[in-house]
Design a protein around this motif. Structure first.
Motif, PDB file in Angstrom:
ATOM      1  N   ALA A 166      36.330  38.053  36.981  1.00 43.43           N
ATOM      2  CA  ALA A 166      35.321  37.022  36.821  1.00 43.43           C
ATOM      3  C   ALA A 166      34.847  36.886  38.334  1.00 43.43           C
ATOM      4  O   ALA A 166      35.861  36.793  39.301  1.00 43.43           O
ATOM      5  CB  ALA A 166      36.044  35.968  36.199  1.00 43.43           C
ATOM      6  N   ARG A 167      33.581  36.338  38.508  1.00 42.05           N
ATOM      7  CA  ARG A 167      33.201  35.988  39.740  1.00 42.05           C
ATOM      8  C   ARG A 167      33.812  34.793  40.484  1.00 42.05           C
ATOM      9  O   ARG A 167      34.216  34.717  41.667  1.00 42.05           O
ATOM     10  CB  ARG A 167      31.782  35.965  39.734  1.00 42.05           C
ATOM     11  N   GLU A 168      34.119  33.933  39.529  1.00 44.24           N
ATOM     12  CA  GLU A 168      34.814  32.779  40.148  1.00 44.24           C
ATOM     13  C   GLU A 168      36.149  32.848  40.881  1.00 44.24           C
ATOM     14  O   GLU A 168      36.561  32.690  41.787  1.00 44.24           O
ATOM     15  CB  GLU A 168      35.099  31.653  39.043  1.00 44.24           C
ATOM     16  N   ASP A 169      37.028  34.009  39.991  1.00 45.79           N
ATOM     17  CA  ASP A 169      38.236  34.233  40.378  1.00 45.79           C
ATOM     18  C   ASP A 169      37.998  35.232  41.764  1.00 45.79           C
ATOM     19  O   ASP A 169      39.026  34.939  42.814  1.00 45.79           O
ATOM     20  CB  ASP A 169      38.998  35.034  39.508  1.00 45.79           C
ATOM     21  N   PHE A 170      37.025  35.905  41.709  1.00 44.78           N
ATOM     22  CA  PHE A 170      36.644  36.785  43.045  1.00 44.78           C
ATOM     23  C   PHE A 170      36.602  35.752  44.119  1.00 44.78           C
ATOM     24  O   PHE A 170      37.151  36.247  45.275  1.00 44.78           O
ATOM     25  CB  PHE A 170      35.814  37.794  42.792  1.00 44.78           C
ATOM     26  N   ASN A 171      35.765  34.918  43.942  1.00 41.82           N
ATOM     27  CA  ASN A 171      35.346  33.942  45.056  1.00 41.82           C
ATOM     28  C   ASN A 171      36.561  33.197  45.579  1.00 41.82           C
ATOM     29  O   ASN A 171      36.627  32.838  46.760  1.00 41.82           O
ATOM     30  CB  ASN A 171      34.257  33.174  44.641  1.00 41.82           C
ATOM     31  N   ILE A 172      37.330  33.029  44.677  1.00 43.07           N
ATOM     32  CA  ILE A 172      38.785  32.102  45.310  1.00 43.07           C
ATOM     33  C   ILE A 172      39.339  33.185  46.122  1.00 43.07           C
ATOM     34  O   ILE A 172      40.006  32.623  47.172  1.00 43.07           O
ATOM     35  CB  ILE A 172      39.600  31.804  44.225  1.00 43.07           C
ATOM     36  N   LEU A 173      39.510  34.352  45.754  1.00 51.64           N
ATOM     37  CA  LEU A 173      40.530  35.481  46.475  1.00 51.64           C
ATOM     38  C   LEU A 173      39.759  35.717  47.664  1.00 51.64           C
ATOM     39  O   LEU A 173      40.254  35.859  48.840  1.00 51.64           O
ATOM     40  CB  LEU A 173      40.475  36.821  45.498  1.00 51.64           C
ATOM     41  N   GLY A 193      34.720  46.562  49.514  1.00 52.21           N
ATOM     42  CA  GLY A 193      34.360  45.820  50.982  1.00 52.21           C
ATOM     43  C   GLY A 193      35.107  44.463  50.936  1.00 52.21           C
ATOM     44  O   GLY A 193      35.018  43.745  51.915  1.00 52.21           O
ATOM     45  N   LEU A 194      35.497  44.204  50.024  1.00 47.30           N
ATOM     46  CA  LEU A 194      36.318  42.664  49.862  1.00 47.30           C
ATOM     47  C   LEU A 194      35.531  41.480  50.026  1.00 47.30           C
ATOM     48  O   LEU A 194      36.116  40.500  49.961  1.00 47.30           O
ATOM     49  CB  LEU A 194      37.266  42.745  50.971  1.00 47.30           C
ATOM     50  N   ASP A 195      34.374  41.690  50.044  1.00 51.05           N
ATOM     51  CA  ASP A 195      33.279  40.291  50.483  1.00 51.05           C
ATOM     52  C   ASP A 195      32.235  40.202  49.296  1.00 51.05           C
ATOM     53  O   ASP A 195      31.422  39.235  49.311  1.00 51.05           O
ATOM     54  CB  ASP A 195      33.041  40.155  51.690  1.00 51.05           C
ATOM     55  N   SER A 196      32.082  41.003  48.343  1.00 52.21           N
ATOM     56  CA  SER A 196      30.938  40.968  47.333  1.00 52.21           C
ATOM     57  C   SER A 196      31.437  41.292  46.374  1.00 52.21           C
ATOM     58  O   SER A 196      31.905  42.628  46.092  1.00 52.21           O
ATOM     59  CB  SER A 196      29.768  41.755  47.906  1.00 52.21           C
ATOM     60  N   PHE A 197      31.215  40.655  45.110  1.00 55.34           N
ATOM     61  CA  PHE A 197      31.649  40.937  43.809  1.00 55.34           C
ATOM     62  C   PHE A 197      30.709  42.033  43.142  1.00 55.34           C
ATOM     63  O   PHE A 197      29.651  41.904  43.295  1.00 55.34           O
ATOM     64  CB  PHE A 197      31.416  39.656  42.631  1.00 55.34           C
ATOM     65  N   ALA A 198      31.586  43.142  42.735  1.00 53.30           N
ATOM     66  CA  ALA A 198      31.173  44.209  42.203  1.00 53.30           C
ATOM     67  C   ALA A 198      30.391  44.133  40.808  1.00 53.30           C
ATOM     68  O   ALA A 198      29.224  44.880  40.515  1.00 53.30           O
ATOM     69  CB  ALA A 198      32.112  45.442  42.086  1.00 53.30           C
ATOM     70  N   ALA A 199      30.564  43.159  39.844  1.00 51.81           N
ATOM     71  CA  ALA A 199      30.058  42.798  38.742  1.00 51.81           C
ATOM     72  C   ALA A 199      30.164  44.065  37.866  1.00 51.81           C
ATOM     73  O   ALA A 199      28.989  44.368  37.149  1.00 51.81           O
ATOM     74  CB  ALA A 199      28.635  42.210  38.850  1.00 51.81           C
ATOM     75  N   GLN A 200      31.121  44.689  38.027  1.00 54.48           N
ATOM     76  CA  GLN A 200      31.343  45.847  36.961  1.00 54.48           C
ATOM     77  C   GLN A 200      32.515  45.906  35.837  1.00 54.48           C
ATOM     78  O   GLN A 200      33.469  45.208  36.440  1.00 54.48           O
ATOM     79  CB  GLN A 200      31.589  47.180  37.809  1.00 54.48           C
ATOM     80  N   PRO A 201      32.223  46.310  34.826  1.00 51.17           N
ATOM     81  CA  PRO A 201      33.452  46.040  33.955  1.00 51.17           C
ATOM     82  C   PRO A 201      34.553  46.882  34.305  1.00 51.17           C
ATOM     83  O   PRO A 201      34.404  48.107  34.902  1.00 51.17           O
ATOM     84  CB  PRO A 201      32.769  46.874  32.503  1.00 51.17           C
ATOM     85  N   HIS A 202      35.906  46.268  34.210  1.00 55.82           N
ATOM     86  CA  HIS A 202      36.894  46.926  34.612  1.00 55.82           C
ATOM     87  C   HIS A 202      38.316  46.254  34.038  1.00 55.82           C
ATOM     88  O   HIS A 202      38.217  45.078  34.255  1.00 55.82           O
ATOM     89  CB  HIS A 202      37.264  46.824  36.210  1.00 55.82           C
ATOM     90  N   SER A 203      39.167  47.124  33.498  1.00 51.60           N
ATOM     91  CA  SER A 203      40.450  46.353  32.844  1.00 51.60           C
ATOM     92  C   SER A 203      41.638  46.702  33.903  1.00 51.60           C
ATOM     93  O   SER A 203      41.742  48.078  34.145  1.00 51.60           O
ATOM     94  CB  SER A 203      40.766  47.004  31.483  1.00 51.60           C
TER      95      SER A 203
END
Length: 271
Positions: A83-90, A122-132
């Protein structure tokens, strides 16, 4: 085998070509800029003493947890959301250098999430790709077994080279490429470190192989007596969307004949 993760500048596309150029004989294999460890995970298991090193402490902690606490790490990852929200927190935790505040396994899980969910690692941009994350568990298990006898270090390259240098040592170096230093804020690699790396390697008694981007600055830095430069190219993965088949020019730099292994194999076939 494959690595359990991706990383900026990873050597997945060149790993076989690099291993083909290993010296015929060495007793110590030291991967100086470990990253995703594509070469380490690909190289055959032998009797050599293996060392994986990286100056990034978050990455080093992740490797140690994969080796020593894979079940605990997988449990932390089991219900993580893509999720983008979780990624932004990280991302904020990482940019504020706050990941080190967490216990080792939780820190490793958060950093692994950041790698997996970011564009091109790259650790700074959300990939927005499906992944489990569950799909990653078998590879984490394989990596844990492979790393059991590997020494994991978190040293500056100059100190590492001095510590492990022997005549029987072989150093593989995949440093940050020239003019990409800004991508490695975690470790503070600067333009002057390219010179420092060259000088440290030239002092070594052991053999070394360095992979670099092919540019005039690196060619000038490494224009030294007894140093061999070989041009090689790989697929440019990031450019494939708009330029299919695009190649990325690289240099392999060594202080020994990198074709001795191939020559030896050809000679054996004659008999």
């Amino acid at each position: 085998m494959d690595s359990f993760m991706s990383w900026v500048g990873g050597k997945k596309a060149l790993r076989d070509a690099i291993i083909d150029r290993f010296p015929l004989y060495y007793e110590r294999y030291i991967e100086v800029f470990g990253g995703a460890g594509w070469v380490l995970f690909r190289k055959p298991l032998g009797l050599d003493f293996e060392v994986w090193n990286d100056r990034n402490s978050n990455l080093t902690n992740l490797y140690r947890c994969v080796r020593e606490q894979p079940e605990a790490l997988k449990e932390k990852l089991r219900y993580c959301l893509n999720a983008r929200e979780d990624f932004n927190i990280l991302t904020e935790l990482h940019q504020n250098q706050s990941l080190s505040m967490f216990p080792d396994v939780e820190r490793a899980a958060k950093f692994y999430q950041l790698i997996r969910l970011s564009y091109a690692s790259g650790l700074d941009s959300f990939a927005a790709q499906p992944h489990s994350f569950w799909n990653d568990f078998p590879q984490i298990d394989l990596a844990s077994r492979r790393l059991q006898k590997v020494v994991i270090e978190n040293k500056d390259f100059e100190k590492l080279l001095a510590h492990y240098d022997r005549e029987s040592s072989f150093f593989y170096c995949d440093p940050p490429y020239f003019a990409t230093e800004s991508y490695y804020k975690d470790v503070g690699f600067t333009a002057n470190d390219h010179i420092r790396l060259r000088d440290a390697l030239l002092k070594c008694k052991g053999k070394f192989l360095v992979s670099y981007n092919d540019c005039s600055e690196i060619r000038e830095i490494w224009s030294q007596e007894g140093i061999l430069l070989e041009e090689i190219s790989r697929m440019n993965n990031l450019a494939q969307r708009y330029d299919s088949g695009c190649q990325y020019a690289e240099l392999l730099i060594s202080n020994y004949n990198t074709h001795e292994r191939k020559a030896s194999a050809q000679q054996l076939t004659l008999f």
